[in-house]
Motif scaffolding. Sequence first.
Motif, PDB file in Angstrom:
ATOM      1  N   LYS A  12      60.701  32.101  60.671  1.00 21.10           N
ATOM      2  CA  LYS A  12      61.792  31.990  59.707  1.00 21.10           C
ATOM      3  C   LYS A  12      61.707  30.714  58.887  1.00 21.10           C
ATOM      4  CE  LYS A  12      64.600  34.552  62.914  1.00 21.10           C
ATOM      5  NZ  LYS A  12      65.606  34.456  63.979  1.00 21.10           N
ATOM      6  N   ARG A  13      60.897  29.774  59.312  1.00 23.05           N
ATOM      7  CA  ARG A  13      60.883  28.452  58.677  1.00 23.05           C
ATOM      8  C   ARG A  13      59.630  28.138  57.873  1.00 23.05           C
ATOM      9  NH1 ARG A  13      64.044  28.358  63.015  1.00 23.05           N
ATOM     10  NH2 ARG A  13      65.789  26.915  63.087  1.00 23.05           N
ATOM     11  N   PHE A  14      58.550  28.851  58.103  1.00 27.03           N
ATOM     12  CA  PHE A  14      57.285  28.525  57.444  1.00 27.03           C
ATOM     13  C   PHE A  14      56.719  29.737  56.738  1.00 27.03           C
ATOM     14  CE2 PHE A  14      57.484  25.774  61.230  1.00 27.03           C
ATOM     15  CZ  PHE A  14      57.447  24.540  60.614  1.00 27.03           C
ATOM     16  N   ARG A  15      56.008  29.496  55.637  1.00 27.38           N
ATOM     17  CA  ARG A  15      55.235  30.548  54.976  1.00 27.38           C
ATOM     18  C   ARG A  15      54.010  29.922  54.359  1.00 27.38           C
ATOM     19  NH1 ARG A  15      57.790  31.259  49.381  1.00 27.38           N
ATOM     20  NH2 ARG A  15      59.253  29.543  49.302  1.00 27.38           N
ATOM     21  N   ARG A  16      53.079  30.754  53.957  1.00 27.09           N
ATOM     22  CA  ARG A  16      51.813  30.255  53.432  1.00 27.09           C
ATOM     23  C   ARG A  16      51.813  30.333  51.917  1.00 27.09           C
ATOM     24  NH1 ARG A  16      47.309  28.906  56.178  1.00 27.09           N
ATOM     25  NH2 ARG A  16      47.817  30.012  58.078  1.00 27.09           N
ATOM     26  N   GLY A  18      49.813  30.238  48.089  1.00 22.18           N
ATOM     27  CA  GLY A  18      48.680  30.973  47.546  1.00 22.18           C
ATOM     28  C   GLY A  18      47.350  30.313  47.838  1.00 22.18           C
ATOM     29  N   SER A  19      47.354  28.991  47.976  1.00 19.96           N
ATOM     30  CA  SER A  19      46.112  28.278  48.270  1.00 19.96           C
ATOM     31  C   SER A  19      45.838  28.173  49.762  1.00 19.96           C
ATOM     32  CB  SER A  19      46.167  26.880  47.659  1.00 19.96           C
ATOM     33  OG  SER A  19      47.200  26.133  48.247  1.00 19.96           O
ATOM     34  N   GLY A  20      46.746  28.703  50.596  1.00 16.98           N
ATOM     35  CA  GLY A  20      46.513  28.722  52.027  1.00 16.98           C
ATOM     36  C   GLY A  20      47.209  27.623  52.805  1.00 16.98           C
ATOM     37  N   LYS A  21      47.941  26.743  52.125  1.00 15.07           N
ATOM     38  CA  LYS A  21      48.657  25.687  52.836  1.00 15.07           C
ATOM     39  C   LYS A  21      49.979  26.232  53.367  1.00 15.07           C
ATOM     40  CE  LYS A  21      46.484  22.029  50.285  1.00 15.07           C
ATOM     41  NZ  LYS A  21      46.615  20.968  49.304  1.00 15.07           N
ATOM     42  N   ILE A  22      50.537  25.556  54.364  1.00 10.88           N
ATOM     43  CA  ILE A  22      51.781  26.005  54.980  1.00 10.88           C
ATOM     44  C   ILE A  22      52.941  25.252  54.338  1.00 10.88           C
ATOM     45  CG2 ILE A  22      53.046  26.222  57.137  1.00 10.88           C
ATOM     46  CD1 ILE A  22      50.348  26.309  58.548  1.00 10.88           C
ATOM     47  N   GLY A  48      58.454  21.623  50.567  1.00  9.67           N
ATOM     48  CA  GLY A  48      57.494  20.631  51.025  1.00  9.67           C
ATOM     49  C   GLY A  48      56.315  21.299  51.699  1.00  9.67           C
ATOM     50  N   LEU A  49      55.268  20.545  51.876  1.00 11.37           N
ATOM     51  CA  LEU A  49      54.083  21.045  52.572  1.00 11.37           C
ATOM     52  C   LEU A  49      54.035  20.451  53.971  1.00 11.37           C
ATOM     53  CD1 LEU A  49      51.329  20.746  49.825  1.00 11.37           C
ATOM     54  CD2 LEU A  49      52.469  22.798  50.617  1.00 11.37           C
ATOM     55  N   VAL A  50      53.580  21.230  54.911  1.00 12.24           N
ATOM     56  CA  VAL A  50      53.375  20.738  56.271  1.00 12.24           C
ATOM     57  C   VAL A  50      52.148  19.832  56.251  1.00 12.24           C
ATOM     58  CG1 VAL A  50      52.776  21.454  58.610  1.00 12.24           C
ATOM     59  CG2 VAL A  50      54.445  22.751  57.304  1.00 12.24           C
ATOM     60  N   SER A  51      52.227  18.692  56.910  1.00 16.04           N
ATOM     61  CA  SER A  51      51.112  17.759  56.907  1.00 16.04           C
ATOM     62  C   SER A  51      49.902  18.371  57.613  1.00 16.04           C
ATOM     63  CB  SER A  51      51.499  16.443  57.590  1.00 16.04           C
ATOM     64  OG  SER A  51      51.679  16.654  58.965  1.00 16.04           O
ATOM     65  N   GLU A  52      48.729  17.871  57.286  1.00 18.31           N
ATOM     66  CA  GLU A  52      47.493  18.409  57.859  1.00 18.31           C
ATOM     67  C   GLU A  52      47.448  18.211  59.370  1.00 18.31           C
ATOM     68  OE1 GLU A  52      44.106  16.837  55.872  1.00 18.31           O
ATOM     69  OE2 GLU A  52      44.825  17.408  53.881  1.00 18.31           O
ATOM     70  N   ALA A  60      49.368  27.786  65.467  1.00 11.35           N
ATOM     71  CA  ALA A  60      49.368  28.305  66.825  1.00 11.35           C
ATOM     72  C   ALA A  60      50.643  29.099  67.094  1.00 11.35           C
ATOM     73  CB  ALA A  60      49.241  27.162  67.821  1.00 11.35           C
ATOM     74  N   MET A  61      51.750  28.674  66.494  1.00  5.48           N
ATOM     75  CA  MET A  61      53.009  29.402  66.673  1.00  5.48           C
ATOM     76  C   MET A  61      53.039  30.686  65.866  1.00  5.48           C
ATOM     77  SD  MET A  61      55.948  26.478  66.798  1.00  5.48           S
ATOM     78  CE  MET A  61      55.452  25.488  65.406  1.00  5.48           C
ATOM     79  N   LEU A  62      52.247  30.737  64.774  1.00  2.00           N
ATOM     80  CA  LEU A  62      52.246  31.892  63.880  1.00  2.00           C
ATOM     81  C   LEU A  62      50.813  32.419  63.741  1.00  2.00           C
ATOM     82  CD1 LEU A  62      54.507  30.272  61.161  1.00  2.00           C
ATOM     83  CD2 LEU A  62      55.197  31.970  62.842  1.00  2.00           C
ATOM     84  N   PRO A  63      50.340  33.165  64.721  1.00  5.87           N
ATOM     85  CA  PRO A  63      48.934  33.563  64.692  1.00  5.87           C
ATOM     86  C   PRO A  63      48.580  34.507  63.544  1.00  5.87           C
ATOM     87  CG  PRO A  63      50.072  34.619  66.508  1.00  5.87           C
ATOM     88  CD  PRO A  63      51.018  33.638  65.923  1.00  5.87           C
ATOM     89  N   TYR A  64      49.544  35.218  62.978  1.00  2.00           N
ATOM     90  CA  TYR A  64      49.250  36.176  61.917  1.00  2.00           C
ATOM     91  C   TYR A  64      49.775  35.737  60.561  1.00  2.00           C
ATOM     92  CZ  TYR A  64      48.274  38.903  66.034  1.00  2.00           C
ATOM     93  OH  TYR A  64      47.770  39.321  67.223  1.00  2.00           O
ATOM     94  N   LEU A  65      50.031  34.427  60.395  1.00  3.35           N
ATOM     95  CA  LEU A  65      50.541  33.911  59.137  1.00  3.35           C
ATOM     96  C   LEU A  65      49.460  33.949  58.078  1.00  3.35           C
ATOM     97  CD1 LEU A  65      52.898  32.516  57.691  1.00  3.35           C
ATOM     98  CD2 LEU A  65      51.916  30.358  58.389  1.00  3.35           C
TER      99      LEU A  65
END
Length: 65
Positions: A12-16, A18-22, A48-52, A60-65
């Motif tokens: 519910k909190r993260f999505r990817r 177009g360039s593949g970043k979270i 915002g973007l999730v840091s590297e 790991a929490m979202l294996p099919y993201l």
Amino acid sequence: MPKLKTRRAAAKRFRRSGSGKIMRRKAFHNHLLQKKGTDRKSRLSQIGLVSEQDAPNVEAMLPYL
């Protein structure tokens, strides 16, 4: 190999992007907004973007993201 479960709270909190970043929402934009400046609230409303360093944990929490 068995199917992997997705952590629903993380889904519910993260999505990817177009360039593949979270992508994520920024914190501190829910309440007590009257004391925050307009520019600050505008920045907090953006995505915002999730840091590297944190991205492997999210993946790991979202294996099919």
